[in-house]
Design a protein around this motif. Sequence first.
Motif, short mmCIF file in Angstrom:
data_model
loop_
_atom_site.label_atom_id
_atom_site.label_comp_id
_atom_site.label_asym_id
_atom_site.label_seq_id
_atom_site.Cartn_x
_atom_site.Cartn_y
_atom_site.Cartn_z
N ASP A 77 1.04 -1.12 -0.15
CA ASP A 77 -0.15 0.00 -0.02
C ASP A 77 1.03 1.30 0.08
OD1 ASP A 77 -1.47 2.08 0.87
OD2 ASP A 77 -2.77 0.97 1.95
N VAL A 78 1.09 2.13 -1.16
CA VAL A 78 2.09 2.88 -1.50
C VAL A 78 1.55 4.18 -0.46
CG1 VAL A 78 2.75 4.70 -2.93
CG2 VAL A 78 2.55 2.16 -3.68
N GLU A 79 0.38 4.64 -0.10
CA GLU A 79 0.23 5.68 0.64
C GLU A 79 0.61 5.12 2.17
OE1 GLU A 79 -3.31 7.69 0.27
OE2 GLU A 79 -2.46 8.25 -1.76
N GLN A 80 0.14 4.15 3.14
CA GLN A 80 0.38 3.65 4.10
C GLN A 80 2.07 3.64 4.41
OE1 GLN A 80 -2.15 0.64 6.05
NE2 GLN A 80 -0.19 -0.09 6.64
N LEU A 81 2.99 2.88 3.35
CA LEU A 81 4.04 2.79 3.17
C LEU A 81 4.68 4.21 3.22
CD1 LEU A 81 6.48 1.02 2.85
CD2 LEU A 81 6.20 1.29 0.26
N GLY A 82 4.31 5.11 2.38
CA GLY A 82 4.67 6.40 2.38
C GLY A 82 4.82 7.38 3.71
N ARG A 83 3.54 7.16 4.44
CA ARG A 83 3.31 7.85 5.62
C ARG A 83 4.28 7.48 6.89
NH1 ARG A 83 -2.25 8.44 3.99
NH2 ARG A 83 -2.62 6.31 4.37
N ALA A 84 4.46 6.07 6.82
CA ALA A 84 5.27 5.34 7.77
C ALA A 84 6.60 5.60 7.36
CB ALA A 84 5.11 3.87 7.68
N THR A 85 6.98 5.60 6.06
CA THR A 85 8.38 5.94 6.01
C THR A 85 8.85 7.49 6.19
OG1 THR A 85 8.36 4.34 4.12
CG2 THR A 85 10.21 5.90 4.02
N TRP A 86 7.98 8.51 5.77
CA TRP A 86 8.40 9.78 6.16
C TRP A 86 8.37 9.93 7.58
CZ3 TRP A 86 10.48 12.25 2.37
CH2 TRP A 86 10.15 12.21 1.02
N THR A 87 7.44 9.34 8.39
CA THR A 87 7.38 9.44 9.73
C THR A 87 8.88 8.92 10.32
OG1 THR A 87 5.12 9.05 10.32
CG2 THR A 87 6.66 8.48 11.91
N PHE A 88 9.20 7.72 9.90
CA PHE A 88 10.65 7.17 10.15
C PHE A 88 11.68 8.26 9.91
CE2 PHE A 88 14.43 4.71 8.55
CZ PHE A 88 14.95 4.57 9.91
N LEU A 89 11.76 8.60 8.51
CA LEU A 89 12.78 9.53 8.00
C LEU A 89 12.75 10.91 8.69
CD1 LEU A 89 12.72 8.54 4.30
CD2 LEU A 89 14.47 7.80 5.90
N HIS A 90 11.60 11.56 8.92
CA HIS A 90 11.60 13.00 9.50
C HIS A 90 12.01 12.88 10.96
CE1 HIS A 90 10.35 15.15 6.08
NE2 HIS A 90 9.30 14.41 6.07
N THR A 91 11.50 11.63 11.72
CA THR A 91 11.94 11.80 13.13
C THR A 91 13.39 11.44 13.31
OG1 THR A 91 9.48 10.74 13.47
CG2 THR A 91 11.05 10.50 15.28
#
Length: 106
Positions: free
Chosen positions: A3-17
Motif C-alpha cells: 500500500d504505497v500511501e501507508q508505506l509512504g506515511r510510515a516511511t516519512w514518519t521514520f525519516l523525519h523523526t
Amino acid sequence: PPDVEQLGRATWTFLHTTAAYYPEKPNSSQRANMLMLLRSLPVLYPCTWCADDFGENIQKSPPDVSGRTALSKWLCERHNEVNQKLGKERFDCAKVDERWKDGPPD
Ligand code: FAD
C-alpha cells in the motif's frame, strides 16, 4: 504490492523523526550511516517508481548530513518535491521541528 500511501506515511514518519533526533554535530560514523540509509532508498524502497524518482531527486540535491538542522531541512525539501509531484500542499519547512520533534507551542 505494498500500500504505497501507508508505506509512504510510515516511511516519512521514520525519516523525519530520525532526522529530527540526528545529532547537531554527528561523528563520521553517524554521517556515513545516515548517507547509507538515504542512498539505500532508491535501491530498496518497495515502490519502484517512487524509488526511481527519489533516486533522481537526490542525484540533483545530494543529502546534507552535516547536522540535524541541515538534514531536517534537506529532507523537508525532498518531501516537498514529492508533494508537488502528487499535487499535495507544500509543507512549511520552518515548522519541521514542531511537527516531528517538539510538538505545537503552548
Ligand atoms: P505524507 O506525504 O505521507 O506526509 C505525512 C505527514 O508528513 C503529513 O501529514 C505532514 O504532517 C508531514 N509532511 C508533509 N510534507 C512534509 C515535508 N515536506 N516535510 C516534513 N513533513 C511533512 N507516492 C506516490 O504516489 N508516488 C511517488 O512517486 C511517491 N514517492 C515517494 C517517495 C518516498 C521517498 C516516500 C517516502 C514516499 C513516496 N510516496 C509516493 C508516498 C507519498 O509521499 C505519501 O506518503 C502518500 O501519498 C501519503 O500521503 P499523505 O498525504 O498521507 O502524507
